[in-house]
Write an enzyme that holds these catalytic residues in place. Structure first.
Site, mmCIF file in Angstrom:
data_model
loop_
_atom_site.group_PDB
_atom_site.id
_atom_site.type_symbol
_atom_site.label_atom_id
_atom_site.label_comp_id
_atom_site.label_asym_id
_atom_site.label_seq_id
_atom_site.Cartn_x
_atom_site.Cartn_y
_atom_site.Cartn_z
ATOM 1 N N ASN A 1 9.550 7.329 -8.955
ATOM 2 C CA ASN A 1 8.983 7.469 -7.830
ATOM 3 C C ASN A 1 7.747 6.378 -7.556
ATOM 4 O O ASN A 1 6.986 6.499 -8.458
ATOM 5 C CB ASN A 1 8.416 8.799 -7.544
ATOM 6 C CG ASN A 1 7.493 9.099 -6.155
ATOM 7 O OD1 ASN A 1 6.757 9.954 -6.044
ATOM 8 N ND2 ASN A 1 8.170 8.237 -5.153
ATOM 9 N N GLY A 2 7.893 5.670 -6.411
ATOM 10 C CA GLY A 2 7.014 4.342 -6.426
ATOM 11 C C GLY A 2 7.480 3.281 -6.273
ATOM 12 O O GLY A 2 8.912 2.985 -6.070
ATOM 13 N N GLY B 1 13.357 12.478 -0.106
ATOM 14 C CA GLY B 1 14.283 11.255 0.046
ATOM 15 C C GLY B 1 15.775 11.839 0.206
ATOM 16 O O GLY B 1 15.839 12.961 -0.536
ATOM 17 N N CYS C 1 -3.535 1.546 3.695
ATOM 18 C CA CYS C 1 -2.613 1.370 4.814
ATOM 19 C C CYS C 1 -3.559 1.584 6.020
ATOM 20 O O CYS C 1 -3.300 1.310 7.291
ATOM 21 C CB CYS C 1 -1.545 2.124 4.984
ATOM 22 S SG CYS C 1 -1.739 3.702 4.657
ATOM 23 N N TYR D 1 1.225 13.826 5.016
ATOM 24 C CA TYR D 1 2.491 14.011 5.521
ATOM 25 C C TYR D 1 3.491 14.136 4.420
ATOM 26 O O TYR D 1 4.540 14.992 4.808
ATOM 27 C CB TYR D 1 2.876 12.595 6.255
ATOM 28 C CG TYR D 1 4.226 12.082 6.770
ATOM 29 C CD1 TYR D 1 4.514 13.001 7.852
ATOM 30 C CD2 TYR D 1 4.892 11.350 6.100
ATOM 31 C CE1 TYR D 1 5.886 12.790 8.331
ATOM 32 C CE2 TYR D 1 6.385 11.359 6.518
ATOM 33 C CZ TYR D 1 6.871 11.672 7.691
ATOM 34 O OH TYR D 1 7.988 11.587 8.366
ATOM 35 N N CYS E 1 10.847 8.665 -3.206
ATOM 36 C CA CYS E 1 11.755 9.556 -4.105
ATOM 37 C C CYS E 1 10.768 10.599 -4.305
ATOM 38 O O CYS E 1 9.642 10.832 -4.256
ATOM 39 C CB CYS E 1 11.804 8.734 -5.417
ATOM 40 S SG CYS E 1 12.652 7.014 -5.001
ATOM 41 N N CYS F 1 -2.277 8.424 -3.481
ATOM 42 C CA CYS F 1 -1.830 8.227 -2.102
ATOM 43 C C CYS F 1 -2.449 9.282 -0.983
ATOM 44 O O CYS F 1 -1.788 10.567 -1.046
ATOM 45 C CB CYS F 1 -0.217 8.052 -1.905
ATOM 46 S SG CYS F 1 0.130 7.825 -0.148
ATOM 47 N N ASP G 1 1.063 13.868 12.836
ATOM 48 C CA ASP G 1 0.392 13.192 11.654
ATOM 49 C C ASP G 1 0.048 11.938 11.761
ATOM 50 O O ASP G 1 -0.786 11.568 10.944
ATOM 51 C CB ASP G 1 1.165 13.629 10.425
ATOM 52 C CG ASP G 1 2.730 13.018 10.674
ATOM 53 O OD1 ASP G 1 2.840 11.802 10.859
ATOM 54 O OD2 ASP G 1 3.570 13.997 11.007
HETATM 55 S S1 SF4 Z 1 -1.092 2.151 1.162
HETATM 56 FE FE1 SF4 Z 1 -0.990 3.997 2.478
HETATM 57 S S2 SF4 Z 1 0.840 5.043 2.148
HETATM 58 FE FE2 SF4 Z 1 0.784 3.357 0.719
HETATM 59 S S3 SF4 Z 1 0.126 4.310 -1.135
HETATM 60 FE FE3 SF4 Z 1 -1.911 3.631 -0.145
HETATM 61 S S4 SF4 Z 1 -2.364 5.415 1.254
HETATM 62 FE FE4 SF4 Z 1 -0.119 5.733 0.508
#
Ligand code: SF4
Length: 508
Positions: free
Chosen positions: A122-123, A48, A458, A266, A21, A260, A370
């Site tokens: 957002n989140g 979004g 991630c 990206y 979002c 993040c 990316d």
């Molecule tokens: S897991 Fe990856 S995409 Fe999710 S908040 Fe952390 S850095 Fe961002």
């Protein structure tokens, strides 16, 4: 992608990461706050595209208008004229958690006694299922299945007990776990608050000539309404904006900062500023760093639009290999829908991207992108470039391999779908049909953004906020051992009823 919490929706046609979002809020008596919010939502549309909504407080009530679609599809001029007031919030949504359609669209409204609040988020809240169950036990009704409505109901519930929204927000923040940047209005004030790790971005801006204040997911939304960037909303902070100005309170103690890092790679627009740098210059640096880490013998560097382009410029600058535009993006593609067959999926990619034959024919290419999620888009891009006459294709990715699902607002929640969790870099290279493939290292990526704590879960499985088992069950492949998943024992967690009792005691 299949999202188990979302009733098994399949986004097989999409191989892109999606932010959940974008949010905006403005307090500006005497100004057209609805139209300002609309402009800001258009600026944030990349965050979004499934639904858009605006809520306005006019001093005596809160009105909301929201629906599925882009901001430009949802709102008419007549809608804007009907939404007059002094304070407004807006939301654009790509929903991965909970209901789709109108019910999932935000802002959410909630009545508290004689008053109304509207909230946009957002989140992702990782403990929303548990909180929803507790609220249902307390006879609090729900309209949707979204985590954002859980936050709205919780704030409503506590505000009823405390008679102060700021108290309601503070008590709610004591219970929420996960990633959240939120804006809220009642009839006459704006509130903005952010999770204690600061996972999702939120910035404060000031309108010219003391006309008011605004908050937004990104600075590009401040620019469009002519606001000056003031500062980031701090992790764990609540801002209240009304006729007495901006009042700040540290509602919950800040934890280790964990913005993040994918915002830089990206999600965010290249013209937005985060932590003092434009996203564009971060991406150029990422490309330069990748050229040092993973050089290639090639004739030409091209970028996959949009976010791969500044990184390709950086790669070319550092390597001395010329840069040119090798792929053209169709900017007018809306939703591409689920593509049931491989043939249709390929057409879906071609709808978005087309190669420039005269630029790439006969060339050995470095192709900068990316990220790689499932690998299907990369495979189609490589095939498309070979058909257009490229003689070699060296894929260079300005993020590390995505191996772990995200629980904080991005729709990669099943590890089995992530190609790099299943295959080595060499195997992925073979599968996408490239001549070579390399990813930017985590250290390299961090060296390209301003110093500070970042979530990189991630890439490395180090989850910054612990996740309840019911949220992660079935989402990891055998042999993967992520960190910080198991919640604290039930006995040590605070419950909604306990916080309510504490409020009652304090009020006596
Ligand atoms: S897991 Fe990856 S995409 Fe999710 S908040 Fe952390 S850095 Fe961002």
């Amino acid at each position: 992608m299949t999202n188990q919490r979302d009733g098994g929706r399949d986004r097989a046609g999409s191989d892109e990461l999606h932010e959940e979002c974008g949010i905006f809020g403005v307090y500006a008596p005497g100004k057209d706050v609805a139209r300002m919010t609309y402009f800001a939502l258009v600026a944030l549309q990349h965050r979004g595209q499934e639904s858009a909504g605006i809520a306005v407080g006019d001093g005596s009530t809160v009105l909301v208008n929201k629906d599925e679609g882009l901001a430009s599809q949802v709102f008419t001029d007549a809608d804007m004229s009907a939404l007059s007031g002094d304070v407004a919030i807006g939301h654009v949504r790509y929903g991965t958690n909970g209901s789709k359609g109108w019910r999932g669209a935000q802002p959410h409204l909630s009545t508290i006694g004689d008053s109304i609040i509207a909230l946009a988020h957002n989140g992702t809240l990782v403990n929303s299922d548990d909180l929803r169950r507790q609220l249902l036990d307390l006879n609090v009704p729900f309209m949707s299945n979204t985590d954002s409505e859980v936050a709205t109901r919780l704030i409503g519930y506590f505000t009823q007990n405390t008679h102060h929204i700021r108290e309601g927000v503070r008590s709610t923040m004591e219970l929420l776990e996960g990633a959240y940047a939120m804006v809220l209005i009642n009839e006459r004030a704006l509130y903005a608050f952010r999770d204690p790790n600061g996972i999702r971005p939120l910035v404060l801006g000031e309108l010219p000539d003391g006309a008011g204040w605004c908050v937004a997911s990104e600075t590009c939304a401040l620019d469009i309404v002519g606001a000056r960037f003031v500062r980031d909303v701090r992790p764990g902070e609540v801002l209240r904006v009304d006729d007495s100005g901006v009042v700040s309170e540290q509602a919950v103690p800040p934890r280790e900062r964990a913005l993040c890092i994918f915002e830089h790679v990206y999600f965010a627009r290249p013209d937005s500023v985060m932590e003092g740098d434009t996203i564009y210059s971060d991406r150029v640096r990422m490309g330069q760093c990748l050229a040092r880490e993973a050089p290639a013998d090639a004739d030409l560097v091209i970028g996959v639009p949009d976010s791969g382009v500044p990184a390709a410029v950086g790669y070319a600058r550092e390597s001395g290999i010329p840069y040119d535009q090798g792929l053209v993006k169709n900017r007018y593609v809306g939703r591409t829908f689920i593509q049931p067959t491989q043939e249709l999926r390929e057409m879906g990619v071609r709808m978005k991207l087309n190669p420039l034959r005269e630029v790439i024919a006969g060339k050995r290419l470095v192709v900068v992108d990316d990220s790689i999620v499932r690998g299907t888009t990369s495979k189609q891009i490589v095939r498309m470039l070979r058909e257009a006459g490229a003689t070699e294709i060296h894929m260079r990715i300005v993020s590390p391999e995505i191996k772990w699902p995200c629980f904080y607002g991005i729709d990669t929640d099943v590890q089995g779908q992530l190609i790099s969790a299943n295959y080595t870099c060499e195997e992925v290279c073979d599968q996408i049909g490239a001549d070579s493939l390399a990813f930017l290292s985590i250290g390299g990526l961090k060296s390209c953004v301003s110093p500070g704590g970042y979530c990189c879960a991630c890439f490395n499985g180090d989850y910054v906020v612990e996740i309840p088992e019911e949220s992660f069950r079935g989402k990891f492949l055998k042999g993967y051992h992520p960190n910080n998943l198991t919640s604290a024992p039930e006995s040590t967690r605070r419950r909604v009823s306990e916080v309510a009792e504490q409020i009652e005691k304090e009020n006596q």
